[in-house]
Design a protein around this motif. Structure first.
Motif, PDB file in Angstrom:
ATOM      1  N   GLY A   1       0.823  -1.215   0.000  1.00  0.00           N
ATOM      2  CA  GLY A   1       0.000   0.000   0.000  1.00  0.00           C
ATOM      3  C   GLY A   1       0.853   1.260   0.000  1.00  0.00           C
ATOM      4  O   GLY A   1       0.541   2.241  -0.677  1.00  0.00           O
TER       5      GLY A   1
ATOM      6  N   ASP B   1      -2.991  -4.998  -5.852  1.00  0.00           N
ATOM      7  CA  ASP B   1      -2.328  -5.109  -4.539  1.00  0.00           C
ATOM      8  C   ASP B   1      -3.217  -5.986  -3.661  1.00  0.00           C
ATOM      9  O   ASP B   1      -4.342  -5.617  -3.361  1.00  0.00           O
TER      10      ASP B   1
ATOM     11  N   ARG C   1       2.019   0.193  12.413  1.00  0.00           N
ATOM     12  CA  ARG C   1       0.849   0.753  11.724  1.00  0.00           C
ATOM     13  C   ARG C   1      -0.388   0.712  12.619  1.00  0.00           C
ATOM     14  O   ARG C   1      -1.250   1.601  12.525  1.00  0.00           O
TER      15      ARG C   1
ATOM     16  N   ARG D   1      -6.471  -0.361  12.055  1.00  0.00           N
ATOM     17  CA  ARG D   1      -7.128  -1.433  11.304  1.00  0.00           C
ATOM     18  C   ARG D   1      -7.511  -2.585  12.222  1.00  0.00           C
ATOM     19  O   ARG D   1      -6.719  -2.992  13.069  1.00  0.00           O
TER      20      ARG D   1
HETATM   21 MG    MG Z   1      -2.094  -2.773   2.178  1.00  0.00          MG
END
Ligand code: MG
Ligand code: AP5
Length: 192
Positions: free
Chosen positions: A15, A85, A128, A134
């Motif tokens: 990403g 992706d 992240r 997420r």
């Molecule tokens: Mg990704």
């Protein structure tokens, strides 16, 4: 249209790299994970089915991502191709992609793999998690499941595309700019 695959384990930097690479070569970046997260956020039927699977670090059904992709291929214009992706992620998706593209008179133009060791995957995803929130990044058991699933189901694609002479590997362990340069030097040989 050209169809390139940006390949790699979870957290490898797909990403992170895809936007600039897509822009440089006039491609549309398509992250199946991102598309699914948008379906979840919008509360659609697909989103409802995908939510629990993604939160546990498991794949969604092949047909779900393949339908989303086919619709997107149909509705996209104004670019020279696609940078995929997160798809394909298993051998049956790879075979389905070959079939789907051959119906369009097209084929996969090349696979660029961003390779990093498992320890670095866990570190990058943990980093992240503190920024993006997420659902599948929060729990180390889920992260380990994603890594194990990658080795079991996705890694066999390396042999699949090597056999077709389409597999190219970039070292993903450097800085973001170093990895970008490594990917661009491969793309320069593919996108002519
Ligand atoms: Mg990704
Ligand atoms: P998806 O969203 O595709 O997740 P993933 O494959 O697990 O990959 P990530 O997005 O976690 O990693 P990335 O390589 O994009 O890394 P990033 O650039 O963010 O899929 C999510 C889920 O959706 C799947 O688990 C599955 O459930 C479902 N799904 C999706 N596609 C599917 C399919 N085809 N079939 C079935 N189910 C599907 O980088 C990670 C971190 O590292 C970032 O913080 C970044 O800033 C940092 N970083 C990046 N590069 C560097 C660098 N060079 N140096 C230092 N830090 C870096």
């Amino acid at each position: 249209m050209k169809y390139y695959i940006l390949f790699g384990p979870p957290g490898a930097g797909k990403g992170t790299q895809a936007g600039a690479i897509a822009e440089k070569y006039n491609l549309r970046h398509v992250s199946t994970g991102q598309l699914l997260r948008e379906e979840i956020a919008a509360g659609t039927e697909i989103g409802k089915q995908a939510q629990a699977l993604i939160s546990a670090g498991n794949f969604v059904p092949d047909e779900m991502v393949e339908t989303m992709l086919n619709n997107l291929f149909d509705s996209t214009s104004g670019v020279e191709g696609f940078l995929l992706d997160g798809f394909p992620r298993n051998l049956s998706q790879a075979a389905d992609l070959d079939k789907l593209l051959s119906k369009r008179g097209e084929c996969v133009g090349g696979v660029i793999s961003i390779m990093i060791p498992d320890q670095m995957i866990a570190e990058r995803i943990a980093h992240r998690a503190s920024i993006e929130g997420r659902a599948d990044d929060a729990d180390m058991t889920v992260i380990q499941n994603r890594i194990a699933t990658y080795h079991k189901q996705t890694e066999p694609l390396i042999a699949y595309y090597t056999e077709q002479n389409k597999y190219h590997q970039a070292d993903g362990t450097g800085t973001i700019d170093e990895v970008k340069a490594a990917i661009a030097s491969i793309m320069d040989t593919l996108h002519v």
